[in-house]
Enzyme design. Sequence first.
Site, PDB file in Angstrom:
ATOM      1  N   PHE B  51       0.707  -1.113  -0.015  1.00 27.94           N
ATOM      2  CA  PHE B  51      -0.251  -0.095   0.003  1.00 27.94           C
ATOM      3  C   PHE B  51       0.762   0.945  -0.052  1.00 27.94           C
ATOM      4  O   PHE B  51       1.449   1.299   0.681  1.00 27.94           O
ATOM      5  CB  PHE B  51      -0.627  -0.145   1.370  1.00 27.94           C
ATOM      6  CG  PHE B  51      -2.078  -0.686   1.407  1.00 27.94           C
ATOM      7  CD1 PHE B  51      -2.250  -1.260   0.143  1.00 27.94           C
ATOM      8  CD2 PHE B  51      -2.219  -1.304   2.743  1.00 27.94           C
ATOM      9  CE1 PHE B  51      -3.341  -2.678   0.097  1.00 27.94           C
ATOM     10  CE2 PHE B  51      -3.500  -2.722   2.244  1.00 27.94           C
ATOM     11  CZ  PHE B  51      -4.072  -3.244   1.600  1.00 27.94           C
ATOM     12  N   GLU B  52       0.753   2.102  -0.900  1.00 25.79           N
ATOM     13  CA  GLU B  52       1.435   3.406  -0.747  1.00 25.79           C
ATOM     14  C   GLU B  52       1.580   4.023   0.093  1.00 25.79           C
ATOM     15  O   GLU B  52       3.491   4.884   0.249  1.00 25.79           O
ATOM     16  CB  GLU B  52       1.113   4.438  -2.017  1.00 25.79           C
ATOM     17  CG  GLU B  52      -0.353   5.166  -1.585  1.00 25.79           C
ATOM     18  CD  GLU B  52      -1.012   6.223  -2.068  1.00 25.79           C
ATOM     19  OE1 GLU B  52      -1.171   5.596  -3.686  1.00 25.79           O
ATOM     20  OE2 GLU B  52      -0.585   7.106  -2.286  1.00 25.79           O
ATOM     21  N   LEU B  53       1.009   3.810   0.825  1.00 22.24           N
ATOM     22  CA  LEU B  53       1.754   5.490   2.280  1.00 22.24           C
ATOM     23  C   LEU B  53       2.479   4.566   2.809  1.00 22.24           C
ATOM     24  O   LEU B  53       3.081   5.069   4.290  1.00 22.24           O
ATOM     25  CB  LEU B  53       0.735   6.016   3.281  1.00 22.24           C
ATOM     26  CG  LEU B  53      -0.671   4.599   4.119  1.00 22.24           C
ATOM     27  CD1 LEU B  53      -1.387   4.826   4.744  1.00 22.24           C
ATOM     28  CD2 LEU B  53      -1.162   3.174   3.491  1.00 22.24           C
TER      29      LEU B  53
END
Lengths: 299, 254
Positions: B51-53
């Site tokens: 997930f990008e974060l």
Amino acid sequence: MSKVTSLAEAVGSISDGEHLSLSGFAITRCTMAFAREVIRQGLRGLTISQCVGAMDADLLTGAGVVERLIYGGGSLDRFGRLANINRGIENGSLCAEEYSSLSIAFRYLAGSLGLPFIPIRSLRGSDLLRQIRARTAEDVAEVTDPFTGENWLALKPLQPDVAVVQVQAADEDGNAWIFGPKWDNPEQARAAKRTIVITERILSGDEIRKHAEQTIIPGLLVSHVVELPFGAHPTSVYGAYDYDDVQIRCYVEAAKTPASFQAYLQEFVYGVKDHQGYLDKVGGVARLEQLRADPVLGY
Amino acid sequence: MPLEYTPSELMAVAGARELEDGQVVAVGLGLPVVASFLAKKTCAPNMTILFELGVINPEPIHTGVGLADPRVWYRANVLSSFVDILGAVLHKGRVDVGFLGGLEVDQYGNLNTTLLGDPQGQFRHMIGSGGANDIASCAKRTIIIMRHEARKLNKTISFITSPGYMGGGDERAQAGLLGGPSRVITDKAIFDFDGVSKRMRLLSIHPGITLEDVLDNMGFTPVIPEAVPLTEPPDPEQLRLIREVIDPQRIYMG
């Protein structure tokens, strides 16, 4: 040296027109109490930046405090869109410079390292880049790799005047721990001229020293430390409390029109004296206890 | 007796079947989350989910409202940052597959998540990029998952948030972008892209759907090969995992 101050004093150190990076991501670790105090103190003409647009930036925009927003798009997750930001973009009252998550992160990274520019693979071939070139052409450029001769897109560093970061724990000097994912916060604090730390609780310097590998923001970057339990409410803080779905829905409903949002601001921002007044307003200790996170789950 | 399943379940299963064991997969929210968790529980146990974060390989036991919900970070083995995930993994070239969704896609796989036009010519601003443009620019390949409607599969789109093959041919490579879209999975069909023109090409049609259903609900005509097979339907174990383990509250599956 203790940098502990009240929230009002920390906000009072900010001038109209300054560039603030905010630590929120959608509906988590947003600088909500800070944003409410900024609105109460009547600051104007701010530039706000963050990788993914969040509730703190949307609240400030809805209150008319923000002139310019530098961000990578965003939402309130399943709760809805960033209605105030979107409205500002649609009616032209908000100057939005729109990128992607990584291109903003790279701009902070370049700022944090003191580099003059940073090459990136993203943005090319998109209307995001076309729009940036049309509006703020000075922030992007084409460069040639001096080693291979390859052509790259280069981005200008971001160096906010103030990074405002909502954290779980810090000491009086501002050495701060962030638990859970940290998205753009480490680079924001390092790129900015100074950092305001809003912490759920203050730990002793000895306690921080025992687990110093957890320190994400070094105190040397920090100008103010504000201890403010539930400072991110109604958004979540990993390991401390969950988001308040009732209050987020209330916000989303209010943000549908400028008039209903003004009523929201009257009730939850202008109509309360300070953060304690806000917490009482949204249900006080009884409600906040329901939101407290399970230590194993983190929510 | 044929199995009962919803179009969303078939889309999630089709997405999962695209993933191979050992791959690194960048995931947005919604159906791609179901597709990747399903793959990890079936054909690709050693897959890495990003997930990008700043989240790697979470094992959620509760369904979240989005990437910002700590429920979807539960039991991750890495909690780090954008620079770590989108930088040192994605930008470095280590992502095999990126999932993307959107408001509109055109015949070259260019995606819009920024502006929504109405018939009066007014535009509404929507989510924007997040990590989508970065994934579209840097992943080895992307898979687009979206509803099959004429207003979504459009000849021209309002805004290119995430580039596909741009104007077709070798335009994408010329722009210095890696990879590109490899599949478009809708609730009626699956498409790939013609090797030369880079136009969308019909790969399979879902059971119970006709070629007319597919074409009448698109704003452009894809490349249509002589023989188009049926999409393989979900198997009972995949349906059980989706319904009982991955999304019991039907938050992603609607």
